[in-house]
Enzyme design. Structure first.
Site, mmCIF file in Angstrom:
data_model
loop_
_atom_site.group_PDB
_atom_site.id
_atom_site.type_symbol
_atom_site.label_atom_id
_atom_site.label_comp_id
_atom_site.label_asym_id
_atom_site.label_seq_id
_atom_site.Cartn_x
_atom_site.Cartn_y
_atom_site.Cartn_z
ATOM 1 N N CYS A 52 -13.553 19.980 11.493
ATOM 2 C CA CYS A 52 -14.230 19.636 10.238
ATOM 3 C C CYS A 52 -15.624 19.065 10.497
ATOM 4 O O CYS A 52 -15.764 17.967 11.039
ATOM 5 C CB CYS A 52 -13.363 18.627 9.485
ATOM 6 S SG CYS A 52 -14.145 17.877 8.063
ATOM 7 N N CYS A 55 -16.357 15.740 8.761
ATOM 8 C CA CYS A 55 -15.597 14.672 9.438
ATOM 9 C C CYS A 55 -16.356 14.177 10.667
ATOM 10 O O CYS A 55 -16.413 12.970 10.938
ATOM 11 C CB CYS A 55 -14.218 15.171 9.857
ATOM 12 S SG CYS A 55 -13.174 15.701 8.489
#
Length: 128
Positions: A52, A55
């Site tokens: 991600c 993230c």
């Protein structure tokens, strides 16, 4: 100083999980995530994944916040690929997602890599 709930004090006094601050704690399975949120009076579970991009962007910010608020809030990190049980339990369908807890009570949840919103939610959690 952070105050522990009655259950948390019992676990700590028996030599179980100790509340730990200063950095984000990796929670590798569902049991660890459950204990983490139970043992800390105020906590944030941060659901993430290695693949991600957002993230990876917010990760260092979460780490810094965990140091800034270390005496008031504990931060736990859950990789949804490694800990699918927790992701299912907390109904995580998007990463990053943050869930705030006051003891065992969920007080807030949001998804996205928004540092301002995260800080706002953490401050609100502290003030509860």
């Amino acid at each position: 100083m952070l105050q522990l709930s009655g259950l948390a004090r019992q676990i700590v006094s028996r030599g179980g999980i100790r509340p730990r601050f200063m950095s984000v704690i990796n929670l590798s399975d569902g049991e660890a995530a459950d204990k983490f949120q139970k043992i800390n009076a105020k906590s944030v579970l941060y659901f993430t994944a290695q693949w991600c991009g957002p993230c990876r962007t917010i990760g260092p910010i979460v780490e810094e916040m965990s140091k800034t608020y270390s005496s008031k809030v504990a931060f736990g990190k859950v990789d949804v690929d490694e800990n699918a049980d927790s992701a299912m339990k907390y109904q995580i369908s998007v990463v990053p997602t943050f869930i705030m807890f006051d003891g065992e009570t969920e007080t807030g949840k949001f998804s996205g890599a928004d540092p301002a919103q995260l800080e706002e939610k953490v401050k609100a959690l502290i003030d509860e």
